[in-house]
Design a protein around this motif. Structure first.
Motif, PDB file in Angstrom:
ATOM      1  N   THR A  32       0.854  -1.177   0.000  1.00 39.47           N
ATOM      2  CA  THR A  32       0.000   0.000   0.000  1.00 39.47           C
ATOM      3  C   THR A  32       0.895   1.233   0.000  1.00 39.47           C
ATOM      4  O   THR A  32       1.681   1.424   0.930  1.00 39.47           O
ATOM      5  N   PRO A  33       0.805   2.083  -1.050  1.00 41.36           N
ATOM      6  CA  PRO A  33       1.669   3.259  -1.119  1.00 41.36           C
ATOM      7  C   PRO A  33       1.078   4.453  -0.362  1.00 41.36           C
ATOM      8  O   PRO A  33      -0.140   4.646  -0.324  1.00 41.36           O
ATOM      9  N   PHE A  34       1.958   5.258   0.228  1.00 46.61           N
ATOM     10  CA  PHE A  34       1.575   6.495   0.893  1.00 46.61           C
ATOM     11  C   PHE A  34       2.533   7.589   0.455  1.00 46.61           C
ATOM     12  O   PHE A  34       3.745   7.393   0.442  1.00 46.61           O
ATOM     13  N   THR A  35       1.993   8.740   0.096  1.00 50.34           N
ATOM     14  CA  THR A  35       2.800   9.881  -0.316  1.00 50.34           C
ATOM     15  C   THR A  35       2.308  11.132   0.390  1.00 50.34           C
ATOM     16  O   THR A  35       1.199  11.170   0.934  1.00 50.34           O
ATOM     17  N   GLY A  36       3.142  12.154   0.364  1.00 52.62           N
ATOM     18  CA  GLY A  36       2.747  13.460   0.883  1.00 52.62           C
ATOM     19  C   GLY A  36       2.304  13.425   2.330  1.00 52.62           C
ATOM     20  O   GLY A  36       2.902  12.763   3.165  1.00 52.62           O
ATOM     21  N   ASN A  37       1.235  14.152   2.612  1.00 56.75           N
ATOM     22  CA  ASN A  37       0.742  14.284   3.984  1.00 56.75           C
ATOM     23  C   ASN A  37      -0.362  13.304   4.344  1.00 56.75           C
ATOM     24  O   ASN A  37      -1.015  13.445   5.376  1.00 56.75           O
ATOM     25  N   THR A  38      -0.575  12.299   3.499  1.00 57.47           N
ATOM     26  CA  THR A  38      -1.564  11.264   3.812  1.00 57.47           C
ATOM     27  C   THR A  38      -1.067  10.445   4.999  1.00 57.47           C
ATOM     28  O   THR A  38       0.060   9.955   4.980  1.00 57.47           O
ATOM     29  N   PRO A  39      -1.876  10.291   6.043  1.00 59.73           N
ATOM     30  CA  PRO A  39      -1.430   9.481   7.195  1.00 59.73           C
ATOM     31  C   PRO A  39      -1.170   8.035   6.782  1.00 59.73           C
ATOM     32  O   PRO A  39      -1.919   7.452   6.010  1.00 59.73           O
ATOM     33  N   ILE A  40      -0.068   7.475   7.297  1.00 58.05           N
ATOM     34  CA  ILE A  40       0.275   6.083   7.018  1.00 58.05           C
ATOM     35  C   ILE A  40      -0.559   5.190   7.923  1.00 58.05           C
ATOM     36  O   ILE A  40      -0.618   5.402   9.131  1.00 58.05           O
ATOM     37  N   VAL A  41      -1.197   4.189   7.330  1.00 61.45           N
ATOM     38  CA  VAL A  41      -2.019   3.241   8.070  1.00 61.45           C
ATOM     39  C   VAL A  41      -1.327   1.888   8.024  1.00 61.45           C
ATOM     40  O   VAL A  41      -1.029   1.382   6.945  1.00 61.45           O
ATOM     41  N   SER A  42      -1.073   1.312   9.198  1.00 57.53           N
ATOM     42  CA  SER A  42      -0.388   0.028   9.280  1.00 57.53           C
ATOM     43  C   SER A  42      -1.196  -0.926  10.151  1.00 57.53           C
ATOM     44  O   SER A  42      -1.483  -0.613  11.305  1.00 57.53           O
ATOM     45  N   PRO A  43      -1.560  -2.124   9.626  1.00 53.81           N
ATOM     46  CA  PRO A  43      -2.263  -3.087  10.458  1.00 53.81           C
ATOM     47  C   PRO A  43      -1.369  -3.624  11.586  1.00 53.81           C
ATOM     48  O   PRO A  43      -1.858  -4.024  12.632  1.00 53.81           O
ATOM     49  N   THR A  44      -0.060  -3.587  11.401  1.00 56.31           N
ATOM     50  CA  THR A  44       0.872  -4.075  12.418  1.00 56.31           C
ATOM     51  C   THR A  44       1.070  -3.063  13.539  1.00 56.31           C
ATOM     52  O   THR A  44       1.236  -3.426  14.698  1.00 56.31           O
ATOM     53  N   PHE A  45       1.057  -1.773  13.179  1.00 55.88           N
ATOM     54  CA  PHE A  45       1.270  -0.693  14.144  1.00 55.88           C
ATOM     55  C   PHE A  45       0.094   0.283  14.089  1.00 55.88           C
ATOM     56  O   PHE A  45       0.210   1.375  13.524  1.00 55.88           O
ATOM     57  N   PRO A  46      -1.056  -0.069  14.664  1.00 60.72           N
ATOM     58  CA  PRO A  46      -2.252   0.769  14.538  1.00 60.72           C
ATOM     59  C   PRO A  46      -2.110   2.151  15.174  1.00 60.72           C
ATOM     60  O   PRO A  46      -2.803   3.078  14.771  1.00 60.72           O
ATOM     61  N   GLN A  47      -1.196   2.329  16.133  1.00 62.38           N
ATOM     62  CA  GLN A  47      -1.019   3.636  16.758  1.00 62.38           C
ATOM     63  C   GLN A  47      -0.024   4.517  16.003  1.00 62.38           C
ATOM     64  O   GLN A  47       0.204   5.654  16.395  1.00 62.38           O
ATOM     65  N   PHE A  48       0.563   3.997  14.930  1.00 65.05           N
ATOM     66  CA  PHE A  48       1.523   4.770  14.135  1.00 65.05           C
ATOM     67  C   PHE A  48       0.826   6.023  13.629  1.00 65.05           C
ATOM     68  O   PHE A  48      -0.248   5.959  13.046  1.00 65.05           O
ATOM     69  N   ASN A  49       1.439   7.186  13.848  1.00 64.42           N
ATOM     70  CA  ASN A  49       0.756   8.437  13.550  1.00 64.42           C
ATOM     71  C   ASN A  49       1.687   9.415  12.830  1.00 64.42           C
ATOM     72  O   ASN A  49       1.961  10.498  13.340  1.00 64.42           O
TER      73      ASN A  49
END
Length: 59
Positions: free
Chosen positions: A28-45
């Motif tokens: 799953t790609p993430f660029t710019g200011n889109t928050p990164i969503v990780s099923p392994t690290f749900p509190q990742f912010n």
């Protein structure tokens, strides 16, 4: 979490989150200011841009 790659036109830094599903990785790609969503690290912010900015600051 995944590796840093460059995609798009024009190219832009992209952060990938890899998730193993049925023996295959889904990226799953993430660029710019889109928050990164990780099923392994749900509190990742953080966003991709925040990670790249931090890498430049620390580098």
């Amino acid at each position: 979490m995944g590796a840093r790659k460059f995609i798009g036109n024009p190219k832009q830094p992209t952060f990938f989150v890899c998730n193993l599903v049925d023996g295959e990785y889904q990226m799953t790609p993430f660029t710019g200011n889109t928050p990164i969503v990780s099923p392994t690290f749900p509190q990742f912010n953080l966003s991709a841009q925040e990670i790249f900015d931090l890498a430049l600051y620390l580098g």
